[in-house]
Motif scaffolding. Structure first.
Motif, mmCIF file in Angstrom:
data_model
loop_
_atom_site.group_PDB
_atom_site.id
_atom_site.type_symbol
_atom_site.label_atom_id
_atom_site.label_comp_id
_atom_site.label_asym_id
_atom_site.label_seq_id
_atom_site.Cartn_x
_atom_site.Cartn_y
_atom_site.Cartn_z
ATOM 1 N N ILE A 88 0.838 -1.194 0.000
ATOM 2 C CA ILE A 88 0.000 0.000 0.000
ATOM 3 C C ILE A 88 0.877 1.249 0.000
ATOM 4 C CG2 ILE A 88 -1.733 1.324 1.260
ATOM 5 C CD1 ILE A 88 -2.808 -1.231 -0.008
ATOM 6 N N ILE A 89 0.671 2.106 -1.006
ATOM 7 C CA ILE A 89 1.388 3.375 -1.094
ATOM 8 C C ILE A 89 0.445 4.473 -0.620
ATOM 9 C CG2 ILE A 89 2.648 4.957 -2.593
ATOM 10 C CD1 ILE A 89 3.876 2.163 -2.375
ATOM 11 N N GLY A 90 0.688 4.985 0.569
ATOM 12 C CA GLY A 90 -0.180 6.016 1.096
ATOM 13 C C GLY A 90 0.248 6.459 2.483
ATOM 14 N N ASP A 91 -0.397 7.499 2.987
ATOM 15 C CA ASP A 91 -0.095 7.992 4.317
ATOM 16 C C ASP A 91 -0.572 6.987 5.364
ATOM 17 O OD1 ASP A 91 -3.006 9.024 5.240
ATOM 18 O OD2 ASP A 91 -2.670 9.467 3.119
ATOM 19 N N ARG A 92 -0.202 7.212 6.617
ATOM 20 C CA ARG A 92 -0.494 6.240 7.676
ATOM 21 C C ARG A 92 -1.995 6.021 7.881
ATOM 22 N NH1 ARG A 92 4.150 4.887 10.134
ATOM 23 N NH2 ARG A 92 5.911 6.340 10.005
ATOM 24 N N LYS A 126 3.073 -2.871 4.606
ATOM 25 C CA LYS A 126 2.960 -1.434 4.819
ATOM 26 C C LYS A 126 4.325 -0.791 4.621
ATOM 27 C CE LYS A 126 -0.732 -2.027 8.230
ATOM 28 N NZ LYS A 126 -1.117 -1.841 9.654
ATOM 29 N N LEU A 127 4.368 0.228 3.790
ATOM 30 C CA LEU A 127 5.622 0.917 3.513
ATOM 31 C C LEU A 127 5.691 2.219 4.305
ATOM 32 C CD1 LEU A 127 5.757 0.531 -0.367
ATOM 33 C CD2 LEU A 127 6.789 -0.948 1.355
ATOM 34 N N ASP A 128 6.886 2.572 4.732
ATOM 35 C CA ASP A 128 7.115 3.860 5.370
ATOM 36 C C ASP A 128 7.124 4.912 4.267
ATOM 37 O OD1 ASP A 128 8.015 6.144 6.594
ATOM 38 O OD2 ASP A 128 9.581 5.142 7.757
ATOM 39 N N THR A 129 5.951 5.433 3.965
ATOM 40 C CA THR A 129 5.828 6.292 2.793
ATOM 41 C C THR A 129 6.405 7.691 2.998
ATOM 42 O OG1 THR A 129 3.542 6.663 3.495
ATOM 43 C CG2 THR A 129 3.907 5.107 1.706
ATOM 44 N N ASP A 130 6.581 8.120 4.233
ATOM 45 C CA ASP A 130 7.286 9.390 4.453
ATOM 46 C C ASP A 130 8.723 9.262 3.967
ATOM 47 O OD1 ASP A 130 5.060 10.542 5.576
ATOM 48 O OD2 ASP A 130 5.627 10.053 7.636
ATOM 49 N N ASP A 131 9.337 8.149 4.338
ATOM 50 C CA ASP A 131 10.698 7.863 3.904
ATOM 51 C C ASP A 131 10.741 7.708 2.381
ATOM 52 O OD1 ASP A 131 13.449 7.204 4.331
ATOM 53 O OD2 ASP A 131 12.965 5.090 4.106
ATOM 54 N N LEU A 132 9.744 7.015 1.868
ATOM 55 C CA LEU A 132 9.660 6.786 0.429
ATOM 56 C C LEU A 132 9.524 8.103 -0.335
ATOM 57 C CD1 LEU A 132 9.261 4.891 -2.009
ATOM 58 C CD2 LEU A 132 6.857 4.738 -1.401
ATOM 59 N N ALA A 133 8.636 8.969 0.134
ATOM 60 C CA ALA A 133 8.411 10.241 -0.552
ATOM 61 C C ALA A 133 9.678 11.095 -0.581
ATOM 62 C CB ALA A 133 7.273 11.002 0.129
ATOM 63 N N LYS A 134 10.434 11.077 0.518
ATOM 64 C CA LYS A 134 11.686 11.846 0.563
ATOM 65 C C LYS A 134 12.685 11.325 -0.465
ATOM 66 C CE LYS A 134 11.252 12.996 5.483
ATOM 67 N NZ LYS A 134 11.773 12.719 6.843
#
Length: 372
Positions: A117-121, A146-154
């Motif tokens: 899942i690509i999305g916020d928490r 579940k991916l750490d998408t904050d890290d991913l977005a950076k």
């Protein structure tokens, strides 16, 4: 004299005891170091190349996560699916679309599915609840990642920050968020244990087994790094109108089957191994290259990653395997009455059994026979 002799004897004995203790400490340390050197240590998890790897949190600790083979014609044991589902907390419409997507996928799938899942928490929490409800209805196997998408977005931002301006309508627009560019550099931020993935939007309805979609990887040529369907509207005929006017007879922006029509990224087959290895593809993820191409073709997009892939296809068609339209049957007809009535159906026509309906542009997906 006698007391002096006793003291000497005691000093000698104490020295001997200290020597013995030191020897035992050294011996013990040596033994444990030897034992440690013999215990096999786990190999570190491969973390990908380029800008780094994303933190991954597993539900139910899947045993063979992401091992779907990249070899042609080998048995498929599981399907890796990446779904973009973000900003969903206060968007009930998006939640319902995601529910339709996963419910219909579970109805048809004959294999276990690993879902990223690509999305916020908040969106990930919602996705978890919706998936549990969906799987209870059809009793299918799945693993949620579940991916750490904050890290991913950076990490993604570092790759695409200078290119985004060419593929977003304006800063803050829907497709301006870096997560909508994940497919461009997914091979740089996901674990190397992932070889092939299906990436898709959250506004789909399956009408066939996702395994049959995955099997289309076997149709890739040596140069194809991804599979993607054509855009079903004259979007890029419009976006590329300046270039077309200056270059009469060009295939750029023309309809199928012979035109370079442009792409829709609602359903993607991404061969991550080939994306990692392709010198050509990686050389094109470059701000200066993108700037030069957008200038050459007078191109200003507004649809995120699919603009990037369309732009590349104008000169590098061989990077892409064109998915049959039946695996991404887009239903939006916004462009029909925007001056393209005479050619619209040349883009929109899609014959054959529809395997995936795509409700792009917030278009309603019809109720299918199996739902009635």
């Amino acid at each position: 004299m006698r007391s002096s002799g006793v003291l000497k004897i005691l000093a000698f004995l104490i020295t001997c005891v200290l020597i013995i203790i030191c020897y035992q400490i050294l011996l013990t340390t040596s033994i444990f170091n030897h034992i440690d050197s013999k215990i096999p240590q786990p190999d570190p998890v491969p973390l990908g190349k380029g800008v780094g790897n994303v933190k991954v949190f597993l539900e139910n600790e899947p045993q063979a996560l992401g091992t779907a083979t990249a070899q042609k014609n080998e048995p498929i044991h599981e399907i890796n699916v990446v779904i973009t589902f973000t900003n969903a907390k206060d968007n009930t419409n998006l939640q319902q679309k995601f529910q339709t997507t996963v419910l219909s996928m579970f109805k048809w799938t004959t294999l276990p599915v690993n879902i990223y899942i690509i999305g916020d928490r908040d969106s990930q929490v919602l996705a978890d609840a919706i998936l549990k409800q969906a799987v209870s209805k059809y009793n299918k196997q799945y693993k949620l990642v579940k991916l750490d998408t904050d890290d991913l977005a950076k990490k993604l931002h570092e790759v695409i920050k200078e290119m985004q301006q060419h593929f977003s309508y304006k800063p803050g627009a829907y497709y301006s968020h870096s997560l909508f560019f994940l497919s461009i550099a997914i091979h740089r931020v996901m674990p190397e244990t992932l070889h092939r993935v299906i990436m898709m939007d959250a506004d789909l309805k399956f009408n066939n087994d996702v395994k049959e979609l995955f099997e289309l990887f076997d149709n890739f040529s040596d140069t194809n790094v991804m599979g993607i369907a054509r855009e079903n509207q004259p979007v890029y005929r419009h976006v590329l109108s300046v270039y077309r006017s200056a270059n009469p007879g060009t295939r750029v922006g023309d309809p199928p089957p012979n035109g370079i029509t442009g792409f829709n990224s609602g359903v993607l087959l991404l061969n991550l191994d080939k994306m990692r290895k392709s010198e050509l593809y990686n050389s094109l993820i470059n701000p200066q290259v993108v700037k030069d191409l957008t200038k050459k073709y007078s191109f200003q997009g507004h649809l995120g990653d699919q603009d990037f892939f369309t732009l590349l296809s104008l000169e590098h068609e061989n990077l892409f395997y064109v998915l049959p339209c039946t695996w991404n049957r887009q239903l939006c007809v916004w462009w029909r009455d925007k001056g393209y009535e005479s050619v619209f159906d040349l883009y929109f026509k899609c014959e054959g059994h529809i395997n995936i309906y795509h409700g792009n542009g917030n278009t309603d997906i019809p109720k299918l026979d199996w739902e009635k």
